[in-house]
Design an enzyme around this catalytic site. Structure first.
Site, mmCIF file in Angstrom:
data_model
loop_
_atom_site.group_PDB
_atom_site.id
_atom_site.type_symbol
_atom_site.label_atom_id
_atom_site.label_comp_id
_atom_site.label_asym_id
_atom_site.label_seq_id
_atom_site.Cartn_x
_atom_site.Cartn_y
_atom_site.Cartn_z
ATOM 1 C CG HIS C 106 -1.766 -1.043 1.539
ATOM 2 N ND1 HIS C 106 -1.223 -2.097 2.227
ATOM 3 C CD2 HIS C 106 -3.047 -1.213 1.344
ATOM 4 C CE1 HIS C 106 -2.172 -3.055 2.230
ATOM 5 N NE2 HIS C 106 -3.196 -2.503 1.972
ATOM 6 C CG ASP C 109 1.740 -0.997 3.345
ATOM 7 O OD1 ASP C 109 1.216 -0.541 4.456
ATOM 8 O OD2 ASP C 109 1.616 -1.810 2.453
ATOM 9 C CG ASP C 312 -8.601 -10.911 7.494
ATOM 10 O OD1 ASP C 312 -8.292 -12.110 7.225
ATOM 11 O OD2 ASP C 312 -8.858 -10.014 6.798
ATOM 12 C CG ASP C 314 -4.766 -10.981 8.228
ATOM 13 O OD1 ASP C 314 -5.194 -11.436 7.263
ATOM 14 O OD2 ASP C 314 -4.894 -10.110 8.589
HETATM 15 CO CO LIG Z 1 -7.653 -10.077 4.776
#
Ligand SMILES: [Co+2]
Ligand SMILES: [Co+2]
Ligand SMILES: [Co+2]
Ligand SMILES: [Co+2]
Ligand SMILES: [Co+2]
Ligand SMILES: [Co+2]
Ligand SMILES: [Co+2]
Ligand SMILES: [Co+2]
Lengths: 441, 441, 441, 441
Positions: C106, C109, C312, C314
């Site tokens: 992103h 980031d 999420d 992850d």
């Molecule tokens: Co996600």
């Protein structure tokens, strides 16, 4: 050796043999080698695989959106006793061809319920006589019996938890018959699954009275069985919901709480079902661990659920990773106490070949066998146990050991903490633990 | 009367008044009328509404996908004690403008944690002194205190369940400070919520040791508090998961089991949170009933979840039907034992006006007040209680009453059932019960 | 070869090598052998493994119940450009030590967002210059770029779907910067994930206007990028919820519907995330299949969820069985169109060792590699494809083929059916299919 | 006026009347006043309440754990046509006593399926003749018809999506009969619910072929019906799963995508079921809005689910808050296009009194009626619409309006954003919106 009755039901299928991982034969075990010793016991002794009478012999595939699809050739006789014997023949043919040693049943799996209790009792007794002969001829044993106190419309408001005492009493009579049958067949355990012991709506429910009544009922059943010489273990099988909106034996922890509240902790343990664990938002291994921690890991119903479906799909186990983590719990906690691995699983509604029943059980047995080998290798060959021990080493000596012994007060803890700097940061290393399991699959 | 500090934080908002159902004023109560008597007690006494320090004063709206959105004017001072006093001023201005009598806090909601335990303790003590003055000036009381043993990175592997004894001890020191603060402020109860008392992976976890350590820890905390003269009740707040993959205090039944296993049943009750109930696949009313059945219905955290989202959304209550069913349980079980209704709820991340905090609490208080009125009317005016009593009437006399007294054996049940015909079919009439509730909304 | 900057961040860790299944080295690949050819392509070409800048370099472990736990040594500089370069050095050191060829980011980031758009743009441009050098020096490439239009409080009500046009415009400016950066770095694709493109409450939402605005916005972004010479593919990444109560790109089918409605089907495909699939009550393989059927299987975010947690999580992939079923879909549908396997996964909050990041990626890469080998073996060596083909053989010729060609009317179907007896019952043989997969694991 | 056949089935129950909110009569409507005008139409016209033939006349209460409990007196005749007429008599007695104007059916709800298609067709035709007379005598109309292509074992692998063309053809013949019946009875719409159009396992499924076949099949059915003069609307009823592991018409958005892909958008709309919405992790109101946005809000199946149970519980509506939010969508989007509110709901398995069927429908109709009144009041009397309009006012003029018109490029957006400061923070005010709804309940 396969025990075949007057008629061979599974023609063309012989005894299922272990052929090892490299075999391409779909009708052979690739991992389940019954006499192979793992962690000091044969696979056989670890698992005590059992066939579930209801799914395998009676479950023709009906669901809420359609009737059964399977035309079982052993369900044809009009005479209930003849039908029961045919079913028993099919059962023992299947069990012995699979090379299993055990089976499990509900009372009216064995033979159709009759119009009166007295007549039902007679039917069960006659069927039990026949099963005794089959057991003797084959060496197959009864892992556990149970009474179906949830299907008959009379139980629509519950059995032991029914608001109407007459129904409670009827359930009592039925359980007595099932206990007698279990004892007569040398059943090693007896199970209670409270399918309708719960509620559809809390609004019309006196939960406290219902639960207390269950407690009374279980004590009566236990006392009766003990008086008849039953030495086996009683199991509660937790399930969170379905068919009820809420079942009182929601999960392992809830059931343990009830067992203790009813004063049944010396006689009752748990029968953990994989699918019921996930319906309760737990992993299978979690429920095993909770039961083991309480000394109540009795038996297992080995049917997996679907992670995206919210009901009991009763599928055969096929996930080696999940089962390996479960077998780690099993091996580390000393195994099942009295029970075994019962395939409370059904072939899919659209799996209509008779051979599908074999394929499904082969896949399930291989999944457990492979998982056991993985778990044993992780314990024996990998740094797993060592890593885990080090993680908790601070409780092995010094103040930590004093804490575990109960020798510290809150002020002691506080004084100790004030005397130290900020505790060291220690990684939980979950990914490493996960990689280790996968290395041994 | 509103207690305003050096600075008025909620300018333009006066004391929230009861104006009745017909009022169009969004800043008035439409149902919550604090002194109105319902079922023998004022609404005030039934609810003991409390403001949650963390959400209301400290929660700026951060979530896993973005930082806080709310610029609270009381969070500006650099000096931690000055900041703590500003926050206290805002807290008491809010509580008194809402007309509430209670608040709840975690230790480091009150004042920022310092670099050392000693310095943190000093900060808490200074803030407590200031809060005492605010309490005296306003009449507002502390419903319960607690220690935040889950946010600081040191607790990433748990607090009382941490694999490292040093962290357990640090948690002990922190709980001691929080207990001292609670006692100093006349706190009526003390809460334990085990946010990281559970596991991220069962693979790296010794669950038995961790749970036993929690049991030891809670006993130490209880003994210490009692030795300091604390007469209030301790609460365990169940939650199934989040932030942990699994929390040990999964739900009410699980927590009751632990409380009994640790021998804490004379001192501990439960703080039931609505959102935690639904995350555990229970209704709010179910969890209240389970707690009430065990004599452990202590307190309530009143934040609803979203039925389609699988985490703690902490929304303000707005569902009168659900809450009315909960208030039925409350009224019938004799109310909360020691605790109250704590708004453990936060305005949405995008609700950034200061007045939104008032609107949210008004909506929440009105939801509970209306629900109480509904439940009371159902009990007093409708056939509900009568219908329910009749449903279980078979246990009031005859064999049913003998059963409840424990005077029957399984053989007695069986004999009785054999002597009767098939039990009569009796409708559960769930739809009628549901319609009755709706009639009174 | 590892590209190390001024400072080596992962000291003691060298390049991760393939050592094969029998290796006990936790810091080696056991299955991922980048140059090994499977089904006509190297593993490398199949997967295009990418590091996710956000989790790996920026994700310090914060969650809703606590701040970050990880002290990344590359996050220390006060000057934002210096910090961005340090981070880039760490990124490329990690990527090259892992032997990966790709990364994803992103905008913010790469470098911290500044107070104004103009200043943010400058920062991004400077960082892009530095990344270009790193790319050239290492051969590492950009799999895709994206703009973070969900974290900044300005997006609390959405970005392209925001009720305030000023915010929509701001998002437009930000996407333009991110597109420019992606193009400058030779990015092969560009992703849109609509984290806050959805609603918190339907009550305050004009869904139709919001969705139409998203459609306009995506077209503008596409037109701009094409005008700047971007030839790559745009991806929509579906997710059902979180942080929003509902996200408009709920799942693959919903997103495909939107793509078609917006007229974007020639430019857009899907980026399927495992965890988002399961949050939407689908399997990973299901979502891949839906995308593939529409010709839109573009890329994959390879982070698994927890089957019992509703957010999420992850986590890094570790389930070979699930991934093997996904790789079956991948191989049979011709692979990813333009994208790769991006590890949008994070080490657990309590995995705080720097080496844990390596262990996690190794486990993830090995899971995919092993799954690919399994899927290839199933296709090449097992009867799987043959069984599947036979199952649908009735459409290969005769009336079935006519049907597929669209040459039959309902009356034709009816006439044909009336002329036949009841169709033959054909088992679905699901258990056999499942056993076949397990045989090759 | 009640239309009673040879035998009165619901003795003692007369026509259900509107008696208003203050009535204590459980057998009266408290809110549903059929001729009362709300928002320009009578309640009658808004709702077109329909009785579901299957649950009300055929659903005896079986579930996966037990057979039916209800002894319906109209299910006794051995002759199928006599039984069908009895059932029709009971149906029309019920509908007319409830004061409803509509009913819905599956083909084999009307009369039992026969051994051959030809015989089944004859039976349906004869029953249709009888129903025509009942319709004429009572003024009751057919809201929609449908074919049950999921219960018969022949459909165990799907109907239009079956891997065996013979089954597809059989389904075609059955749909033809059902279409003919619907047309003969003046049915206003025709529904497709794909109960087994999906998969049990992706492993044995060619999803692309199956979905394409469904598309072909629906086109054939549509073409046939149009050729027979049918002018009504076709509905797809989405459901995510159950009985299949995955159903292709997962939710509204997925179904809309398919409708467009098959080229059916001019003829097909959606039939949204409340319980199916929540099974798909959506609210009922969400699914209505998605359908309305696509111009496809056709009809509603009004059965709620249980928020803690993961299957279709098919309960009667009782949640006024949820339904009011749904009625807001309905009123604002112009109402149902062609369809009505069908009570696809069943009394609980343990609700065995015949009067329970009335109580349930009364509660359901009152819930919708009250919800409509609430929604209308919110729109007419509250600031709701005004608040919502202001929230999106930035798109009514200036650059925002240009954006909506499609006159801006990404560069325009960017330039505009660069020229402005950080956008103003605007609260979403969700809690205010929620309080407004509750004020009108
Ligand atoms: Co996600
Ligand atoms: Co079971
Ligand atoms: Co089960
Ligand atoms: Co709480
Ligand atoms: Co909470
Ligand atoms: Co992602
Ligand atoms: Co429906
Ligand atoms: Co349904």
């Amino acid at each position: 050796m396969a025990l075949i009755g007057d008629k061979e039901y599974f023609k063309g299928i012989g005894e299922i043999k272990y052929e090892g991982k490299e075999s391409d034969n779909p009708m052979a075990f690739k991992f389940y080698n019954s006499d192979q010793v793992v962690a000091g016991k044969t696979m056989n002794e670890h698992f005590k695989f059992a066939m579930a009478y209801w799914h395998t012999l009676c479950g023709t595939g009906g669901d809420p959106f359609g009737p059964g699809t399977k035309n079982f050739p052993w369900i044809t006789a009009n005479d209930p006793i003849k039908a029961a014997k045919d079913k028993a023949d099919a059962a023992f043919e299947f069990i012995t061809k699979m090379g299993f040693d055990y089976y499990c049943f509900h009372d009216f799996d064995l033979v159709d319920e009759a119009a009166t209790l007295a007549e039902s009792e007679k039917r069960v007794q006659k069927t039990v006589e026949y099963l005794k002969q089959k057991q003797e001829a084959s060496g197959v044993k009864l892992l556990w019996g149970t009474a179906n106190c949830f299907s008959n419309p009379r139980y629509m408001n519950g059995a032991a938890s029914n608001p109407n005492f007459d129904v409670v009493a009827h359930a009592g009579a039925q359980v007595k018959i099932a206990l007698d049958a279990t004892i007569a067949l040398g059943g090693e355990n007896y199970v209670f699954w409270g399918g309708r012991e719960g509620y559809m709506s809390l609004l019309n429910t006196n939960m406290k009275l219902e639960q207390d009544n269950i407690g009374r009922f279980l004590n009566m059943a236990k006392d009766y069985a003990r008086s008849q010489g039953f030495n086996g273990t009683f199991f509660i099988e937790p399930k969170p919901m379905e068919p009820s909106k809420h079942q009182y034996d929601f999960d392992a922890a809830t059931s343990i709480n009830s067992i203790r509240e009813y004063g049944l902790e010396n006689d009752f343990k748990l029968n953990i079902e994989v699918n019921h664990a996930t319906l309760a938002q737990h992993t299978f291994q979690h429920e095993l661990q909770v039961a083991a921690n309480a000394g109540m890991l009795g038996s297992v119903d080995a049917n997996r659920g679907d992670y995206q479906n919210g009901w009991d799909t009763d599928q055969f186990p096929n996930n080696v990773l999940e089962t390996a983590e479960a077998m780690l719990v099993l091996l580390k906690s000393g195994g099942l106490q009295g029970g075994g691995i019962n395939f409370d699983a059904k072939t899919r509604r659209n799996s209509t070949d008779l051979e599908d029943i074999f394929l499904a059980h082969i896949g399930g047995a291989d999944t457990f066998a492979r998982a056991l080998l993985v778990a044993d290798a992780v314990i024996q060959k990998s740094p797993y146990e060592d890593l885990l021990g080090k993680r908790y080493a601070s409780f092995d000596s010094g103040k930590g050991a004093d804490f575990v012994k109960g020798n510290l007060s809150l002020t002691d803890l506080s004084d100790y903490a004030h005397s130290k700097n900020e505790p060291e940061q220690i990684s939980g290393k979950q990914e490493l633990f996960e990689n280790i399991i996968n290395q041994y699959i």
